[in-house]
Write a protein that holds these residues in place. Structure first.
Motif, PDB file in Angstrom:
ATOM      1  N   HIS A 258       0.804  -1.059   0.118  1.00  0.00           N
ATOM      2  CA  HIS A 258      -0.167  -0.045  -0.009  1.00  0.00           C
ATOM      3  C   HIS A 258       0.837   1.220   0.130  1.00  0.00           C
ATOM      4  CE1 HIS A 258      -3.311   2.983   0.883  1.00  0.00           C
ATOM      5  NE2 HIS A 258      -2.511   3.444   1.769  1.00  0.00           N
ATOM      6  N   HIS A 259       1.988   1.216   0.678  1.00  0.00           N
ATOM      7  CA  HIS A 259       2.732   2.306   0.892  1.00  0.00           C
ATOM      8  C   HIS A 259       3.908   2.388  -0.275  1.00  0.00           C
ATOM      9  CE1 HIS A 259       1.214   3.915   4.402  1.00  0.00           C
ATOM     10  NE2 HIS A 259       1.196   2.814   4.903  1.00  0.00           N
ATOM     11  N   GLY A 260       3.926   1.415  -1.122  1.00  0.00           N
ATOM     12  CA  GLY A 260       5.074   1.403  -2.108  1.00  0.00           C
ATOM     13  C   GLY A 260       6.377   0.950  -1.568  1.00  0.00           C
ATOM     14  N   CYS A 261       6.355   0.120  -0.803  1.00  0.00           N
ATOM     15  CA  CYS A 261       7.649  -0.311  -0.220  1.00  0.00           C
ATOM     16  C   CYS A 261       7.745  -1.901  -0.740  1.00  0.00           C
ATOM     17  CB  CYS A 261       7.612  -0.276   1.337  1.00  0.00           C
ATOM     18  SG  CYS A 261       7.211   1.316   1.994  1.00  0.00           S
ATOM     19  N   THR A 262       9.143  -2.263  -0.434  1.00  0.00           N
ATOM     20  CA  THR A 262       9.539  -3.798  -0.710  1.00  0.00           C
ATOM     21  C   THR A 262       9.218  -4.521   0.612  1.00  0.00           C
ATOM     22  OG1 THR A 262      11.237  -3.037  -2.070  1.00  0.00           O
ATOM     23  CG2 THR A 262      11.382  -5.038  -1.510  1.00  0.00           C
ATOM     24  N   ILE A 263       8.903  -6.009   0.255  1.00  0.00           N
ATOM     25  CA  ILE A 263       8.886  -6.977   1.215  1.00  0.00           C
ATOM     26  C   ILE A 263       9.862  -7.899   1.073  1.00  0.00           C
ATOM     27  CG2 ILE A 263       6.869  -8.244   0.052  1.00  0.00           C
ATOM     28  CD1 ILE A 263       7.110  -7.593   4.037  1.00  0.00           C
ATOM     29  N   VAL A 264      10.391  -8.840   2.014  1.00  0.00           N
ATOM     30  CA  VAL A 264      11.186 -10.048   1.888  1.00  0.00           C
ATOM     31  C   VAL A 264      10.394 -11.251   1.940  1.00  0.00           C
ATOM     32  CG1 VAL A 264      13.017 -11.195   2.602  1.00  0.00           C
ATOM     33  CG2 VAL A 264      13.427  -8.648   2.355  1.00  0.00           C
ATOM     34  N   GLY A 265      10.276 -12.192   1.314  1.00  0.00           N
ATOM     35  CA  GLY A 265       9.694 -13.283   1.390  1.00  0.00           C
ATOM     36  C   GLY A 265      10.789 -14.573   1.795  1.00  0.00           C
ATOM     37  N   TRP A 266      10.607 -15.320   2.915  1.00  0.00           N
ATOM     38  CA  TRP A 266      11.561 -16.311   3.265  1.00  0.00           C
ATOM     39  C   TRP A 266      10.974 -17.571   4.047  1.00  0.00           C
ATOM     40  CZ3 TRP A 266      15.046 -16.402   7.978  1.00  0.00           C
ATOM     41  CH2 TRP A 266      16.278 -17.218   7.709  1.00  0.00           C
ATOM     42  N   PRO A 267      10.362 -18.504   3.081  1.00  0.00           N
ATOM     43  CA  PRO A 267       9.528 -19.296   3.860  1.00  0.00           C
ATOM     44  C   PRO A 267      10.744 -20.464   4.488  1.00  0.00           C
ATOM     45  CG  PRO A 267       9.881 -20.002   1.326  1.00  0.00           C
ATOM     46  CD  PRO A 267      10.392 -18.440   1.610  1.00  0.00           C
ATOM     47  N   ARG A 268      10.443 -20.608   5.776  1.00  0.00           N
ATOM     48  CA  ARG A 268      11.325 -21.467   6.428  1.00  0.00           C
ATOM     49  C   ARG A 268      10.427 -22.242   7.548  1.00  0.00           C
ATOM     50  NH1 ARG A 268      14.270 -20.341   3.138  1.00  0.00           N
ATOM     51  NH2 ARG A 268      16.446 -19.854   3.227  1.00  0.00           N
ATOM     52  N   ASP A 269      10.877 -23.550   7.780  1.00  0.00           N
ATOM     53  CA  ASP A 269      10.111 -24.221   8.564  1.00  0.00           C
ATOM     54  C   ASP A 269      10.235 -24.124  10.247  1.00  0.00           C
ATOM     55  OD1 ASP A 269       9.297 -26.021   6.709  1.00  0.00           O
ATOM     56  OD2 ASP A 269      10.917 -27.613   6.597  1.00  0.00           O
TER      57      ASP A 269
END
Length: 548
Positions: A258-269
């Motif tokens: 919404h604010h135009g920022c970057t998100i990091v995705g990091w799937p871990r158990d």
């Protein structure tokens, strides 16, 4: 008009006085998150592939992919108002599926891959989901429960045709087969957006139906607890929390977009604190939503500021009360990192919190009301407002009703009971408010257990335990735990005297993990000859807690 950047305020008092909700009549979150930014070629998502490698997605890339999946869903017969489950961890296909749903006018049902067969079956059947997008890790469970979900017509599994078995549709193939350019559903702030499930103490989980205004409410709250520092193209966010949970999905992932920022995705158990620090250094994370359990685990790493080149500015935390030990650790360990606790509910958005740009954090305090909400403390019996220093139930009133939930799905009486005649929404949490307006959490008014940031209803755990043929009765409560905040303890009455305590204890734990979720298993299992009950045969959980 929607906000690209929330209005900044110098003081909390100014924000409380001047802020007004500015909810648009025409609003589709897929358009808001992806298309309104000045530069849609900027990176929106940086995804670390579990087996190595990095994928980056711009806002344009996500727009294209969600268009394709929306076209595929439409071709499968998904229509406006239909529910579509999303059981995917921190992978790009998770938000892509939600965005595709909203482009069609469909309603998302966010679900975690941590759920076992009973938890998934109940939620998919109760929501009457017509389709579900699933990670391969839960595909076998979905097949096992398929016949128990009569409305579930389509399963879409991540991967290509070569790895997807049975009658499931391959996500990658749908991306390749369909074209972008779908006509986005003409939605408003009041269009249904999601059904999120919350555990209760006296019955099965309740479906909480929200409208699109939910995401604007979460984005506004995130702007506050991240210290008014969500700058488009400059801020990078990350959370280890599953994207199925409200604070992670709406208060971190979608708030970022919404604010135009970057998100990091990091799937871990699991959560490894050394790896977490390394990840935040690698990606230049500036804002992190960290549940208290994760923060306590980060404390185990010596000299993190010397060992890691961190760009962190703010830790935000929620799910259970932060202890003064954690707040002091952040203050003593890092030179320029703030820690802001916030509070909310699945039903009532994120309504109370700390913002170090406005006022000093008081260790152990929930903070003060965010702009856009009024809070009070009510006597649990009379519903009269209490003075500062008195313990009562926290109640909240939004300046705009649309940022709160619409209803408990198919539960009109429970919906009605959530609000008083004066319009106060009840939280079920006992608090004390001091003379300066800070709120202090005391306890739940019911038996919900707060463990590792998750809210666990004891009845679900008790019912899972009773599936074991060697158990006659079970009572589940929360007990203090140094790492989790609370740990789950089960008091079990065996069906016979002929049992091996150690073996049965492990079998019970494994059974709960399988049927419900990893975080719902009882860390402690005690065997008793008889459980305390009421005259009507209900377990007296208070008596079990008092015996600790």
């Amino acid at each position: 008009m929607t906000w690209t950047v929330m209005p900044s305020f110098d003081t909390h008092a100014q924000a409380r006085e001047e802020f007004r909700w500015n909810l648009p009549e025409e609003f589709n979150p897929a358009v808001d998150f992806l298309r309104k930014h000045d530069d849609t070629s900027r990176t929106a998502l940086r995804y670390e592939v579990p087996d190595g490698g990095l994928e980056t997605y711009s806002f344009d890339d996500l727009d294209d992919a969600s268009d394709r999946i929306a076209a595929a869903l439409a071709d499968l017969g998904v229509e406006t108002g239909d529910r579509v489950g999303v059981v995917v961890p921190q992978k790009p296909q998770n938000p892509i599926s939600h965005l595709a749903n909203w482009k069609l006018g469909a309603v998302s049902v966010p679900l975690t891959v941590l759920f076992g067969r009973d938890a998934l079956q109940y939620r998919l059947a109760d929501s009457e989901a017509a389709a579900v997008v699933v990670d391969p890790s839960v595909r076998e469970t979905i097949e096992e429960i398929r016949e128990e979900c009569p409305d579930l017509e389509h399963v879409i599994e991540l991967g290509g045709a070569e790895s997807v078995a049975g009658d499931a549709h391959a996500f990658d193939d749908l991306l390749a087969e369909y074209d972008p350019g779908i006509d986005v559903y003409d939605a408003t702030s009041e269009t249904p957006t999601a059904i999120m499930y919350t555990s209760g103490s006296t019955g099965p989980p309740k479906g909480v139906r929200h409208s699109h205004a939910l995401w604007l409410g979460r984005a506004a709250a995130a702007y506050n607890y991240f210290d008014q520092g969500l700058e488009p193209g400059e801020t990078t966010l990350w959370t280890p929390a599953d994207w199925a949970w409200g604070a992670a999905l709406g208060g971190t992932l979608f708030a970022a977009w919404h604010h135009g920022c970057t998100i990091v995705g990091w799937p871990r158990d699991g959560f490894d604190p050394e790896e977490a620090y390394d990840l935040m250094e690698r990606h230049g994370v500036t804002k992190a939503f960290m549940p208290p359990t994760a923060l306590r685990m980060l404390m185990s790493v010596d000299d993190p500021e010397e060992r890691f080149d961190l760009d962190l500015e703010t830790f935000a935390s929620a799910g259970e009360p932060l202890t003064s030990e954690v707040v002091d650790w952040v203050d003593e360990t890092f030179a320029d990192i703030a820690i802001n606790e916030f509070y909310g509910q699945t039903e009532l958005n994120l309504v109370v919190g700390n913002s170090s740009s406005w006022f000093d954090t008081r260790p152990g305090s929930m903070g003060k009301p965010f702009p856009g909400y009024e809070v009070t403390v009510l006597d649990p019996e009379t519903r009269e407002e209490l003075e500062a220093g008195e313990v009562g139930e926290l109640a909240v009133k939004p300046d705009d009703r649309r940022v709160f939930f619409d209803e408990y799905w198919k539960l009109p009486e429970k919906t009605e009971n959530k609000r008083t005649e004066d319009g106060w929404f009840l939280t079920g949490d006992l608090v004390e408010r001091d003379d300066d307006g800070y709120c202090w959490f005391v306890s739940r008014t019911d038996d919900v257990i707060l463990t590792s940031g998750y809210r666990v209803g004891p009845m679900e755990v008790e019912e899972a335990i009773l599936h074991h043929p060697q158990t006659e009765q079970a009572g589940v409560v929360g007990v203090p735990d140094e790492t989790r905040g609370e740990a789950i303890k089960a008091y079990v009455q065996p069906a016979t005297d002929d049992y091996d305590p150690d073996a049965l204890r492990e079998e019970i734990r494994d059974l709960v993990r399988e049927r419900l979720a990893e975080y719902e298993y009882p860390k402690h299992v005690a065997f008793v000859d008889e459980l305390p009950t009421t005259t009507t045969g209900k377990i007296q959980r208070r008596s079990l807690r008092d015996g600790e």
